[in-house]
Design a protein around this motif. Structure first.
Motif, PDB file in Angstrom:
ATOM      1  N   GLU A 295      -6.017 -48.658 -72.934  1.00 34.71           N
ATOM      2  CA  GLU A 295      -7.186 -49.202 -72.032  1.00 34.71           C
ATOM      3  C   GLU A 295      -7.639 -48.300 -70.810  1.00 34.71           C
ATOM      4  OE1 GLU A 295      -5.707 -53.082 -70.679  1.00 34.71           O
ATOM      5  OE2 GLU A 295      -7.918 -53.805 -70.158  1.00 34.71           O
ATOM      6  N   ILE A 296      -6.554 -47.416 -70.424  1.00 33.31           N
ATOM      7  CA  ILE A 296      -6.804 -46.665 -69.275  1.00 33.31           C
ATOM      8  C   ILE A 296      -7.489 -45.419 -70.023  1.00 33.31           C
ATOM      9  CG2 ILE A 296      -5.442 -44.897 -67.717  1.00 33.31           C
ATOM     10  CD1 ILE A 296      -3.123 -47.128 -67.922  1.00 33.31           C
ATOM     11  N   GLU A 297      -7.191 -45.092 -71.224  1.00 35.59           N
ATOM     12  CA  GLU A 297      -7.738 -44.026 -71.865  1.00 35.59           C
ATOM     13  C   GLU A 297      -9.149 -44.283 -72.012  1.00 35.59           C
ATOM     14  OE1 GLU A 297      -6.105 -42.262 -75.086  1.00 35.59           O
ATOM     15  OE2 GLU A 297      -7.795 -41.172 -75.676  1.00 35.59           O
ATOM     16  N   ASP A 298      -9.500 -45.549 -72.675  1.00 34.24           N
ATOM     17  CA  ASP A 298     -10.996 -45.938 -72.922  1.00 34.24           C
ATOM     18  C   ASP A 298     -11.663 -46.070 -71.347  1.00 34.24           C
ATOM     19  OD1 ASP A 298     -10.455 -46.083 -75.711  1.00 34.24           O
ATOM     20  OD2 ASP A 298     -10.441 -48.188 -75.651  1.00 34.24           O
ATOM     21  N   LEU A 299     -11.302 -46.368 -70.657  1.00 34.97           N
ATOM     22  CA  LEU A 299     -11.782 -46.685 -69.190  1.00 34.97           C
ATOM     23  C   LEU A 299     -12.163 -45.277 -68.575  1.00 34.97           C
ATOM     24  CD1 LEU A 299     -10.199 -49.889 -67.981  1.00 34.97           C
ATOM     25  CD2 LEU A 299     -12.648 -49.608 -68.590  1.00 34.97           C
TER      26      LEU A 299
ATOM     27  N   THR B   3     -15.799 -43.890 -67.892  1.00 40.26           N
ATOM     28  CA  THR B   3     -15.978 -43.185 -66.640  1.00 40.26           C
ATOM     29  C   THR B   3     -16.631 -41.884 -66.598  1.00 40.26           C
ATOM     30  OG1 THR B   3     -14.405 -44.309 -65.536  1.00 40.26           O
ATOM     31  CG2 THR B   3     -14.929 -42.363 -64.342  1.00 40.26           C
ATOM     32  N   PHE B   4     -16.253 -40.739 -67.591  1.00 42.68           N
ATOM     33  CA  PHE B   4     -16.559 -39.409 -67.664  1.00 42.68           C
ATOM     34  C   PHE B   4     -17.967 -39.490 -68.413  1.00 42.68           C
ATOM     35  CE2 PHE B   4     -12.040 -38.220 -66.786  1.00 42.68           C
ATOM     36  CZ  PHE B   4     -12.473 -37.616 -65.559  1.00 42.68           C
ATOM     37  N   LEU B   5     -18.106 -40.253 -69.245  1.00 43.73           N
ATOM     38  CA  LEU B   5     -19.331 -40.346 -70.156  1.00 43.73           C
ATOM     39  C   LEU B   5     -20.512 -40.874 -68.903  1.00 43.73           C
ATOM     40  CD1 LEU B   5     -18.289 -41.666 -73.413  1.00 43.73           C
ATOM     41  CD2 LEU B   5     -19.054 -39.310 -72.978  1.00 43.73           C
ATOM     42  N   LYS B   6     -20.245 -41.751 -68.253  1.00 38.84           N
ATOM     43  CA  LYS B   6     -21.204 -42.500 -67.253  1.00 38.84           C
ATOM     44  C   LYS B   6     -21.452 -41.362 -66.440  1.00 38.84           C
ATOM     45  CE  LYS B   6     -20.182 -47.414 -67.145  1.00 38.84           C
ATOM     46  NZ  LYS B   6     -19.397 -48.409 -66.554  1.00 38.84           N
ATOM     47  N   THR B   7     -20.520 -40.351 -65.924  1.00 36.64           N
ATOM     48  CA  THR B   7     -20.687 -39.476 -64.871  1.00 36.64           C
ATOM     49  C   THR B   7     -21.599 -38.371 -65.405  1.00 36.64           C
ATOM     50  OG1 THR B   7     -18.283 -39.766 -64.236  1.00 36.64           O
ATOM     51  CG2 THR B   7     -19.381 -37.736 -63.736  1.00 36.64           C
ATOM     52  N   TYR B   8     -21.467 -38.074 -66.740  1.00 33.65           N
ATOM     53  CA  TYR B   8     -22.374 -37.166 -67.212  1.00 33.65           C
ATOM     54  C   TYR B   8     -23.648 -37.574 -67.112  1.00 33.65           C
ATOM     55  CZ  TYR B   8     -24.203 -33.644 -70.492  1.00 33.65           C
ATOM     56  OH  TYR B   8     -25.223 -32.687 -70.967  1.00 33.65           O
TER      57      TYR B   8
ATOM     58  N   GLN C 295     -24.711 -35.468 -51.203  1.00 30.76           N
ATOM     59  CA  GLN C 295     -24.522 -36.056 -50.064  1.00 30.76           C
ATOM     60  C   GLN C 295     -23.004 -36.362 -49.769  1.00 30.76           C
ATOM     61  OE1 GLN C 295     -26.948 -39.158 -50.051  1.00 30.76           O
ATOM     62  NE2 GLN C 295     -28.835 -37.971 -49.425  1.00 30.76           N
ATOM     63  N   SER C 296     -22.246 -36.707 -50.671  1.00 25.98           N
ATOM     64  CA  SER C 296     -20.729 -36.793 -50.737  1.00 25.98           C
ATOM     65  C   SER C 296     -20.216 -35.831 -51.617  1.00 25.98           C
ATOM     66  CB  SER C 296     -20.613 -38.519 -51.019  1.00 25.98           C
ATOM     67  OG  SER C 296     -20.738 -38.774 -52.427  1.00 25.98           O
ATOM     68  N   SER C 297     -18.946 -35.668 -51.498  1.00 27.77           N
ATOM     69  CA  SER C 297     -18.296 -34.899 -52.354  1.00 27.77           C
ATOM     70  C   SER C 297     -18.429 -35.510 -53.834  1.00 27.77           C
ATOM     71  CB  SER C 297     -16.838 -34.554 -51.984  1.00 27.77           C
ATOM     72  OG  SER C 297     -15.945 -35.969 -52.060  1.00 27.77           O
ATOM     73  N   PHE C 298     -17.848 -34.586 -54.892  1.00 32.15           N
ATOM     74  CA  PHE C 298     -18.079 -35.263 -56.195  1.00 32.15           C
ATOM     75  C   PHE C 298     -17.061 -35.938 -56.570  1.00 32.15           C
ATOM     76  CE2 PHE C 298     -16.835 -34.463 -60.613  1.00 32.15           C
ATOM     77  CZ  PHE C 298     -18.338 -34.775 -61.176  1.00 32.15           C
ATOM     78  N   TYR C 299     -15.974 -35.826 -55.961  1.00 38.48           N
ATOM     79  CA  TYR C 299     -14.459 -36.734 -56.263  1.00 38.48           C
ATOM     80  C   TYR C 299     -15.003 -38.114 -55.765  1.00 38.48           C
ATOM     81  CZ  TYR C 299     -11.765 -37.368 -52.152  1.00 38.48           C
ATOM     82  OH  TYR C 299     -11.343 -37.707 -51.078  1.00 38.48           O
ATOM     83  N   THR C 300     -15.750 -38.299 -54.537  1.00 41.30           N
ATOM     84  CA  THR C 300     -15.721 -39.281 -53.868  1.00 41.30           C
ATOM     85  C   THR C 300     -16.816 -40.285 -54.998  1.00 41.30           C
ATOM     86  OG1 THR C 300     -15.837 -38.653 -51.845  1.00 41.30           O
ATOM     87  CG2 THR C 300     -16.989 -40.631 -51.850  1.00 41.30           C
ATOM     88  N   TRP C 301     -17.709 -39.234 -55.679  1.00 45.96           N
ATOM     89  CA  TRP C 301     -18.902 -39.961 -56.496  1.00 45.96           C
ATOM     90  C   TRP C 301     -18.173 -40.471 -57.707  1.00 45.96           C
ATOM     91  CZ3 TRP C 301     -21.589 -37.894 -60.901  1.00 45.96           C
ATOM     92  CH2 TRP C 301     -22.830 -38.611 -61.211  1.00 45.96           C
ATOM     93  N   ILE C 302     -17.411 -39.658 -58.252  1.00 41.38           N
ATOM     94  CA  ILE C 302     -16.861 -39.932 -59.613  1.00 41.38           C
ATOM     95  C   ILE C 302     -15.722 -40.932 -59.561  1.00 41.38           C
ATOM     96  CG2 ILE C 302     -14.671 -38.219 -59.716  1.00 41.38           C
ATOM     97  CD1 ILE C 302     -15.511 -37.662 -62.435  1.00 41.38           C
ATOM     98  N   TYR C 303     -15.141 -41.346 -58.318  1.00 41.30           N
ATOM     99  CA  TYR C 303     -14.142 -42.562 -57.985  1.00 41.30           C
ATOM    100  C   TYR C 303     -14.787 -43.599 -57.981  1.00 41.30           C
ATOM    101  CZ  TYR C 303      -9.356 -40.536 -56.824  1.00 41.30           C
ATOM    102  OH  TYR C 303      -8.248 -39.846 -56.907  1.00 41.30           O
ATOM    103  N   ARG C 304     -16.286 -43.693 -57.513  1.00 41.63           N
ATOM    104  CA  ARG C 304     -16.894 -44.840 -57.120  1.00 41.63           C
ATOM    105  C   ARG C 304     -17.290 -45.434 -58.568  1.00 41.63           C
ATOM    106  NH1 ARG C 304     -22.166 -44.132 -54.067  1.00 41.63           N
ATOM    107  NH2 ARG C 304     -20.744 -43.207 -52.507  1.00 41.63           N
ATOM    108  N   ILE C 305     -17.740 -44.153 -59.418  1.00 46.52           N
ATOM    109  CA  ILE C 305     -18.180 -44.613 -60.924  1.00 46.52           C
ATOM    110  C   ILE C 305     -16.847 -45.192 -61.499  1.00 46.52           C
ATOM    111  CG2 ILE C 305     -18.833 -43.810 -63.020  1.00 46.52           C
ATOM    112  CD1 ILE C 305     -20.348 -41.638 -61.569  1.00 46.52           C
ATOM    113  N   ALA C 306     -15.651 -44.650 -61.287  1.00 48.01           N
ATOM    114  CA  ALA C 306     -14.490 -45.144 -62.031  1.00 48.01           C
ATOM    115  C   ALA C 306     -14.014 -46.503 -61.473  1.00 48.01           C
ATOM    116  CB  ALA C 306     -13.309 -44.244 -61.791  1.00 48.01           C
TER     117      ALA C 306
END
Lengths: 194, 172
Positions: A47-51, A55-60, A69-80
């Motif tokens: 389940e973790i792997e699927d999510l 997350t990364f596909l949505k990020t792309y 405006q924010s750092s990339f990691y802040t942004w990707i965390y929010r998507i996750a």
């Protein structure tokens, strides 16, 4: 001469130009953190792997909307976080659609919560923590995961969740109170009389 | 520092969010005030319950697989744990990137074709108009239509005559 790793902004720009390698480097850079973050919410490795994958596909897909405006990691965390919370809601496992308490609930006024006993293994404590976290509303669970597991600064948490630092502080305060209350409810044996 | 102020700062202090200037008076207060010190100790005890779960290993080749799927729009094998909607959404996320890019290039192609077709039509219309203009400055009617009509009338007369002759022969 030592080569420096390209920064996130450069990798984002190259990914937007269609560079698969650049996007792969971004995934490699964040995959451990994203897996760990998701692990705070769900237990099953599959389940973790699927999510994480989602997350990364949505990020792309949303790279073009990354505003820097924010750092990339802040942004990707929010998507996750949004991906995981959507998943949990769809599964009907969301504990409570929380409204923030206006007042902090009194936490078993007659009981204190000492630190975990020395004979408890870390895995045991972690399992207890996880089971308690699963029963508290998601807005509280999220700030606890970000602060206690990810050890993020209040400012980063505020950026990720789109709230003020003051809200982070008050939400954390309530979240800890909820956690303590739930832990003592589920495991009164860990409490101590005042 | 008053107890009320100290209590409101303890959480931030334990989270490492206070500056030296903010933390110093709090430390002094905690040394002097047993109830606040006990409150801070309770908070510390609580923090020790937050044991992060063991890390989940990232599968070998995960980044390469995801990057390929994202950039090339390939579908990824799923572990089957997501609900159908989530699976669809995730697959959609993969496919959607490729679909969007394909749609964009298709749109560009269609626009280019439309522009070329419009240019061709305009050139043809211009050519036809030029050819249909009189080649000389004399006004002369085209007599081909008239010839055609005369021939048709002659053919009809011929048919009428043949039919009349045939009718006369049949009569006794």
């Amino acid at each position: 001469m030592e080569q420096t790793a390209p920064d996130d902004d450069r990798l984002v720009a190259e990914s937007l130009q269609g560079s698969q390698i650049a996007f792969q480097l971004l995934v490699e850079r964040y995959q451990d953190r994203i897996f760990r973050l998701i692990r705070g919410y769900v237990r099953e490795p599959a389940e973790i792997e699927d999510l994480a994958q989602e997350t990364f596909l949505k990020t792309y897909k949303r790279l073009e909307s990354f505003q820097h405006q924010s750092s990339f990691y802040t942004w990707i965390y929010r998507i996750a976080i949004n991906t995981v919370l959507d998943h949990i809601k769809r599964r009907g496992r969301s504990p409570v659609q929380a409204v923030e308490d206006l007042e902090v609930l009194p936490v078993n006024p007659g009981q204190r919560l000492p630190a975990p006993a020395a004979n408890l293994e870390r895995e045991e404590i972690s399992a207890i923590t996880q089971s308690v976290l699963e029963e508290i509303p998601e807005i509280f669970r999220t700030v606890l995961i970000l602060r206690e597991f990810e050890e993020l600064a209040y400012q980063d948490i505020a950026d990720m969740l789109g709230i003020s630092i003051g809200t982070v502080e008050s939400r954390l305060f309530r979240a800890r109170a909820r956690f303590k209350e739930k832990l003592l409810q589920k495991h009164p044996e860990f409490g101590a009389e005042l | 520092m008053e107890c009320h102020d100290a209590r409101s700062l303890i959480q931030s202090y334990l989270d490492g969010e206070l500056s030296q200037a903010q933390a110093a008076p709090l430390r002094t207060h905690l040394l002097d005030c047993q109830p606040c010190r006990a409150g801070a100790q309770d908070e510390k005890n609580l923090k020790r319950w937050f044991a992060a779960p063991a890390a989940t290993a990232v599968p070998e080749g995960f980044a390469a697989r995801v990057a390929r799927a994202a950039v090339q729009g390939e579908s990824l094998p799923r572990r089957g744990t997501l609900t159908p909607l989530a699976g669809g959404a995730a697959a959609g996320a993969t496919g959607a990137v490729a679909v969007e890019r394909r749609e964009a290039s298709l749109l560009r192609f269609v626009l280019a074709c439309t522009a070329a077709a419009a240019l061709l039509l305009f050139t043809l219309a211009l050519g036809i108009r030029t050819l249909s203009l009189p080649q000389t400055n004399q006004l002369a009617a085209d007599d081909r239509a008239e010839v055609q009509l005369e021939r048709t009338l002659e053919d009809l007369d011929q048919l009428n005559r043949t039919e009349a002759a045939a009718g006369a022969q049949k009569r006794p």
